[in-house]
Write a protein that holds these residues in place. Structure first.
Motif, PDB file in Angstrom:
ATOM      1  N   HIS A  32      46.762 -32.548   4.400  1.00 50.61           N
ATOM      2  CA  HIS A  32      47.618 -32.612   3.222  1.00 50.61           C
ATOM      3  C   HIS A  32      49.028 -33.094   3.565  1.00 50.61           C
ATOM      4  O   HIS A  32      49.545 -32.796   4.624  1.00 50.61           O
ATOM      5  CB  HIS A  32      47.741 -31.229   2.568  1.00 50.61           C
ATOM      6  N   SER A  82      52.709 -32.292   2.315  1.00 49.36           N
ATOM      7  CA  SER A  82      53.301 -31.170   1.603  1.00 49.36           C
ATOM      8  C   SER A  82      54.691 -31.516   1.086  1.00 49.36           C
ATOM      9  O   SER A  82      55.481 -32.159   1.778  1.00 49.36           O
ATOM     10  CB  SER A  82      53.403 -29.945   2.517  1.00 49.36           C
ATOM     11  N   THR A 140      48.519 -26.323 -12.768  1.00 52.91           N
ATOM     12  CA  THR A 140      47.063 -26.178 -12.856  1.00 52.91           C
ATOM     13  C   THR A 140      46.543 -26.463 -14.263  1.00 52.91           C
ATOM     14  O   THR A 140      45.511 -27.105 -14.418  1.00 52.91           O
ATOM     15  CB  THR A 140      46.608 -24.781 -12.386  1.00 52.91           C
ATOM     16  N   PHE A 196      46.021 -29.674 -10.839  1.00 53.63           N
ATOM     17  CA  PHE A 196      46.153 -29.060  -9.519  1.00 53.63           C
ATOM     18  C   PHE A 196      45.252 -27.836  -9.435  1.00 53.63           C
ATOM     19  O   PHE A 196      44.905 -27.238 -10.452  1.00 53.63           O
ATOM     20  CB  PHE A 196      47.609 -28.623  -9.273  1.00 53.63           C
ATOM     21  N   GLY A 249      46.239 -22.343  -4.917  1.00 53.37           N
ATOM     22  CA  GLY A 249      45.930 -21.997  -3.535  1.00 53.37           C
ATOM     23  C   GLY A 249      46.517 -20.649  -3.199  1.00 53.37           C
ATOM     24  O   GLY A 249      46.579 -19.752  -4.047  1.00 53.37           O
ATOM     25  N   GLU A 252      51.178 -21.995  -3.602  1.00 51.38           N
ATOM     26  CA  GLU A 252      50.885 -23.400  -3.362  1.00 51.38           C
ATOM     27  C   GLU A 252      49.809 -23.847  -4.330  1.00 51.38           C
ATOM     28  O   GLU A 252      48.956 -23.058  -4.744  1.00 51.38           O
ATOM     29  CB  GLU A 252      50.449 -23.645  -1.921  1.00 51.38           C
ATOM     30  N   THR A 274      47.322 -27.548  -5.023  1.00 52.31           N
ATOM     31  CA  THR A 274      46.928 -28.811  -4.400  1.00 52.31           C
ATOM     32  C   THR A 274      46.267 -29.726  -5.422  1.00 52.31           C
ATOM     33  O   THR A 274      45.643 -29.270  -6.384  1.00 52.31           O
ATOM     34  CB  THR A 274      45.953 -28.592  -3.229  1.00 52.31           C
ATOM     35  N   ARG A 275      46.440 -31.003  -5.167  1.00 56.88           N
ATOM     36  CA  ARG A 275      45.755 -32.035  -5.944  1.00 56.88           C
ATOM     37  C   ARG A 275      45.476 -33.156  -4.966  1.00 56.88           C
ATOM     38  O   ARG A 275      46.404 -33.779  -4.444  1.00 56.88           O
ATOM     39  CB  ARG A 275      46.629 -32.528  -7.088  1.00 56.88           C
ATOM     40  N   ARG A 295      45.203 -34.862  -1.739  1.00 60.32           N
ATOM     41  CA  ARG A 295      45.827 -34.577  -0.437  1.00 60.32           C
ATOM     42  C   ARG A 295      47.271 -34.100  -0.554  1.00 60.32           C
ATOM     43  O   ARG A 295      47.961 -33.984   0.437  1.00 60.32           O
ATOM     44  CB  ARG A 295      45.737 -35.815   0.443  1.00 60.32           C
ATOM     45  N   LEU A 296      47.723 -33.813  -1.796  1.00 63.28           N
ATOM     46  CA  LEU A 296      49.079 -33.315  -2.000  1.00 63.28           C
ATOM     47  C   LEU A 296      49.057 -31.791  -2.082  1.00 63.28           C
ATOM     48  O   LEU A 296      48.343 -31.213  -2.896  1.00 63.28           O
ATOM     49  CB  LEU A 296      49.688 -33.880  -3.290  1.00 63.28           C
ATOM     50  N   ARG A 297      49.829 -31.165  -1.258  1.00 61.62           N
ATOM     51  CA  ARG A 297      50.014 -29.713  -1.263  1.00 61.62           C
ATOM     52  C   ARG A 297      51.437 -29.471  -1.750  1.00 61.62           C
ATOM     53  O   ARG A 297      52.399 -29.847  -1.087  1.00 61.62           O
ATOM     54  CB  ARG A 297      49.822 -29.158   0.143  1.00 61.62           C
TER      55      ARG A 297
END
Length: 134
Positions: free
Chosen positions: A7, A9, A25, A30, A33, A42, A44-45, A47-49
């Motif tokens: 990821h 970040s 979300t 997203f 996490g 956190e 994620t979507r 590879r983006l954290r």
């Protein structure tokens, strides 16, 4: 430096961690996490954290006072297939935008803000004509 991860970040400083988690979300796809709310969570979507740091988090406390008062023009950049449809969907969900839609040679974009005012750019790349093959 540490070893690479899967990821990239980005840290956003937020006023309300749970409101930020819900925003990302519920509206932008997203996945939730790890959470240590109300200090940190956190999402994620791909590879983006995205690290959401509330006032009690060490990430927020480490921000120099002068930097906190003069935020930059940085934003996360999310690619969408159909910007017009995304604008319609998010407006119907009660979100408002921080800019008008802008078009340029690379595509079209619009900005919205999370509950803490952090910017999110929705971007639809320009369609390129298929290359002619001989």
């Amino acid at each position: 430096m540490t070893a690479e991860t899967d990821h990239a970040s980005v840290r956003y400083i937020v006023d309300d961690v749970q409101a930020a988690v819900t925003f990302y979300t519920a509206h932008l796809g997203f996945e939730a996490g790890m959470s240590a709310a109300p200090a940190f969570a956190e999402v994620t979507r791909g590879r983006l954290r995205l690290l959401l740091s509330g006032p009690a988090s060490s990430g927020a406390r480490a921000t120099p006072e002068d930097a906190a008062a003069t935020g930059g023009r940085n934003r996360i950049h999310l690619i969408v297939d159909d910007l017009s449809a995304e604008i319609d969907r998010l407006a119907a969900e009660g979100l408002s935008f921080r800019s008008e839609q802008v078009s340029g040679p690379g595509g079209r974009q619009i900005l919205l803000a999370d509950p803490a005012g952090n910017l999110v750019e929705l971007f639809e790349p320009a369609r390129r004509p298929a290359s002619a093959t001989a």
